[in-house]
Enzyme design. Sequence first.
Site, PDB file in Angstrom:
ATOM      1  N   GLY A 125     -34.170 -23.494  59.774  1.00  0.00           N
ATOM      2  CA  GLY A 125     -33.542 -23.268  61.167  1.00  0.00           C
ATOM      3  C   GLY A 125     -32.999 -23.884  61.919  1.00  0.00           C
ATOM      4  O   GLY A 125     -32.883 -25.037  61.579  1.00  0.00           O
ATOM      5  N   GLN A 126     -32.208 -22.907  63.192  1.00  0.00           N
ATOM      6  CA  GLN A 126     -31.108 -24.201  64.080  1.00  0.00           C
ATOM      7  C   GLN A 126     -32.104 -24.864  64.561  1.00  0.00           C
ATOM      8  O   GLN A 126     -31.032 -25.860  64.572  1.00  0.00           O
ATOM      9  CB  GLN A 126     -31.036 -23.072  65.314  1.00  0.00           C
ATOM     10  N   ILE A 127     -32.824 -24.920  65.522  1.00  0.00           N
ATOM     11  CA  ILE A 127     -33.651 -25.842  65.505  1.00  0.00           C
ATOM     12  C   ILE A 127     -34.138 -27.033  64.869  1.00  0.00           C
ATOM     13  O   ILE A 127     -34.130 -27.834  65.353  1.00  0.00           O
ATOM     14  CB  ILE A 127     -34.828 -26.005  66.602  1.00  0.00           C
TER      15      ILE A 127
ATOM     16  N   GLY B 215     -41.871 -22.404  69.048  1.00  0.00           N
ATOM     17  CA  GLY B 215     -41.836 -21.189  68.604  1.00  0.00           C
ATOM     18  C   GLY B 215     -42.354 -20.277  68.965  1.00  0.00           C
ATOM     19  O   GLY B 215     -43.455 -20.386  69.972  1.00  0.00           O
TER      20      GLY B 215
ATOM     21  N   ASP C  68     -37.927 -27.487  79.588  1.00  0.00           N
ATOM     22  CA  ASP C  68     -37.366 -26.405  81.357  1.00  0.00           C
ATOM     23  C   ASP C  68     -37.111 -27.691  81.892  1.00  0.00           C
ATOM     24  O   ASP C  68     -36.742 -28.253  82.936  1.00  0.00           O
ATOM     25  CB  ASP C  68     -38.541 -25.924  81.758  1.00  0.00           C
TER      26      ASP C  68
ATOM     27  N   HIS D 106     -43.877 -21.471  79.746  1.00  0.00           N
ATOM     28  CA  HIS D 106     -42.614 -21.350  78.978  1.00  0.00           C
ATOM     29  C   HIS D 106     -41.621 -20.104  78.830  1.00  0.00           C
ATOM     30  O   HIS D 106     -41.669 -19.489  77.670  1.00  0.00           O
ATOM     31  CB  HIS D 106     -42.486 -22.252  77.764  1.00  0.00           C
TER      32      HIS D 106
HETATM   33  P1  NAI Z   1     -34.317 -19.659  64.209  1.00  0.00           P
HETATM   34  O1  NAI Z   1     -34.906 -18.578  63.621  1.00  0.00           O
HETATM   35  O2  NAI Z   1     -32.851 -20.796  63.402  1.00  0.00           O
HETATM   36  O3  NAI Z   1     -35.374 -20.983  63.009  1.00  0.00           O
HETATM   37  C1  NAI Z   1     -36.303 -20.113  62.845  1.00  0.00           C
HETATM   38  C2  NAI Z   1     -37.173 -20.276  61.062  1.00  0.00           C
HETATM   39  O4  NAI Z   1     -38.264 -19.936  60.987  1.00  0.00           O
HETATM   40  C3  NAI Z   1     -36.374 -19.829  59.998  1.00  0.00           C
HETATM   41  O5  NAI Z   1     -35.218 -20.241  59.587  1.00  0.00           O
HETATM   42  C4  NAI Z   1     -37.988 -18.711  59.673  1.00  0.00           C
HETATM   43  O6  NAI Z   1     -37.894 -18.774  58.095  1.00  0.00           O
HETATM   44  C5  NAI Z   1     -38.584 -20.036  59.775  1.00  0.00           C
HETATM   45  N1  NAI Z   1     -39.735 -19.291  59.919  1.00  0.00           N
HETATM   46  C6  NAI Z   1     -40.428 -17.905  60.182  1.00  0.00           C
HETATM   47  N2  NAI Z   1     -41.242 -17.634  59.702  1.00  0.00           N
HETATM   48  C7  NAI Z   1     -42.299 -18.846  59.574  1.00  0.00           C
HETATM   49  C8  NAI Z   1     -43.547 -19.761  59.290  1.00  0.00           C
HETATM   50  N3  NAI Z   1     -44.575 -18.542  59.472  1.00  0.00           N
HETATM   51  N4  NAI Z   1     -43.741 -20.431  58.606  1.00  0.00           N
HETATM   52  C9  NAI Z   1     -42.826 -21.497  58.512  1.00  0.00           C
HETATM   53  N5  NAI Z   1     -41.250 -20.722  58.791  1.00  0.00           N
HETATM   54  C10 NAI Z   1     -41.685 -19.835  59.257  1.00  0.00           C
HETATM   55  O7  NAI Z   1     -34.832 -19.872  65.331  1.00  0.00           O
HETATM   56  P2  NAI Z   1     -34.441 -21.234  66.270  1.00  0.00           P
HETATM   57  O8  NAI Z   1     -33.449 -21.417  66.854  1.00  0.00           O
HETATM   58  O9  NAI Z   1     -34.661 -22.625  65.072  1.00  0.00           O
HETATM   59  O10 NAI Z   1     -35.879 -21.474  66.932  1.00  0.00           O
HETATM   60  C11 NAI Z   1     -37.156 -21.443  66.626  1.00  0.00           C
HETATM   61  C12 NAI Z   1     -37.840 -20.780  67.751  1.00  0.00           C
HETATM   62  O11 NAI Z   1     -38.112 -21.392  69.311  1.00  0.00           O
HETATM   63  C13 NAI Z   1     -38.129 -19.437  68.226  1.00  0.00           C
HETATM   64  O12 NAI Z   1     -39.244 -19.076  68.818  1.00  0.00           O
HETATM   65  C14 NAI Z   1     -37.338 -20.334  69.373  1.00  0.00           C
HETATM   66  O13 NAI Z   1     -37.646 -19.041  70.098  1.00  0.00           O
HETATM   67  C15 NAI Z   1     -38.180 -21.207  69.881  1.00  0.00           C
HETATM   68  N6  NAI Z   1     -37.780 -21.929  70.973  1.00  0.00           N
HETATM   69  C16 NAI Z   1     -38.164 -22.634  72.040  1.00  0.00           C
HETATM   70  C17 NAI Z   1     -37.823 -23.502  73.080  1.00  0.00           C
HETATM   71  C18 NAI Z   1     -38.857 -23.884  74.052  1.00  0.00           C
HETATM   72  O14 NAI Z   1     -37.800 -24.663  74.755  1.00  0.00           O
HETATM   73  N7  NAI Z   1     -40.766 -23.738  73.856  1.00  0.00           N
HETATM   74  C19 NAI Z   1     -36.451 -23.375  73.249  1.00  0.00           C
HETATM   75  C20 NAI Z   1     -35.454 -22.700  72.306  1.00  0.00           C
HETATM   76  C21 NAI Z   1     -36.441 -21.892  71.175  1.00  0.00           C
END
Ligand code: NAI
Length: 328
Positions: A14-16, A130, A159, A187
């Site tokens: 994913g992005q992160i 996540g 945050d 969060h």
């Molecule tokens: P993204 O959608 O780009 O990547 C998520 C990845 O997780 C995808 O590649 C997907 O295939 C994978 N995935 C889904 N289910 C899975 C599983 N059961 N096992 C392994 N991999 C799995 O999302 P992004 O931008 O990377 O964000 C990820 C999470 O981080 C989101 O839930 C977002 O809301 C959260 N987040 C949390 C922050 C915080 O401050 N706590 C800040 C920013 C984002």
Amino acid sequence: TRTPVNVTVTGAAGQIGYALLFRIASGHLLGADVPVRLRLLEIPQGLKAAEGTAMELDDCAFPLLQGIEITDDPNAGFDGANVALLVGARPRTKGMERGDLLEANGGIFKPQGKAINDHAADDIKVLVVGNPANTNALIAQAAAPDVPAERFTAMTRLDHNRALSQLAKKTGAQVSDIKKLTIWGNHSATQYPDIFHAEIAGKNAAEVVSDEQWLADDFIPTVAKRGAAIIEARGASSAASAANAAIDHVHDWVNGTAEGDWTSMGIPSDGSYGVPEGLISSFPVTTENGTYKIVQGLEINDFSRARIDASVQELAEERDAVRALGLI
Ligand code: NAI
């Protein structure tokens, strides 16, 4: 030479994940002298992209990177893991109710918690990124009864860093001059960034600011809604700053906070500050030798009390909802 540390990253494609893995491999997570072995855990649809990222990691020829494994099996993904960064989650889609969101994430974090319980190393440290991060951490923790509960943490460091930056801007200070800021609670939009105990170059931050209206109507909502503002501006979510915060969280947990400062982590409450025991809520913490302690004895004024209570109330409701769903 030191033994390599096994770091598992879920949602690696994913992005992160893309912003995170290179910094782990270059030594920013644990230290410039600590070799790492990476495990990338994805769902089957994410495996190919994860392989592409692994090719790029190879091409960086990082001296500290001693291996990369890619899998869609949580049991293999967490086998021997010392650090687990749980990034992959089910995002809220249009029309999705909170119950549906919690249930979908339960389907991810419950089996991952069990796999951590059964296969991770004894010193496993877990950071849930996540969303909904605090409650996902609670679900994973409940599925891992053999792992000490305090090893499950949720990320509020983004945050915290956002609040540092906003406060620096307002006061003309450098972020490096600001100490002892706190994020309390969940969060989510109810989080409470607290500057009443913060210091700017040694002076009380609330007194330096001396503008309660700015606090209530500008600072707090700006920090809480920063994620949405980034999406609006960038057309994509805040992945690099989230990855940076994950690095900061684990780095400080492992290597300690600086003397005279603290940080914010979502951690299981021991009942401090009226937060019901067991809720995974953000607190001011100091860290040392791989363990953290809640900063005790802070006086909480009425302004803060109301906001902490509101965020904790939301956490209690999320806990009750996942309990009703049989996820904890
Ligand atoms: P993204 O959608 O780009 O990547 C998520 C990845 O997780 C995808 O590649 C997907 O295939 C994978 N995935 C889904 N289910 C899975 C599983 N059961 N096992 C392994 N991999 C799995 O999302 P992004 O931008 O990377 O964000 C990820 C999470 O981080 C989101 O839930 C977002 O809301 C959260 N987040 C949390 C922050 C915080 O401050 N706590 C800040 C920013 C984002």
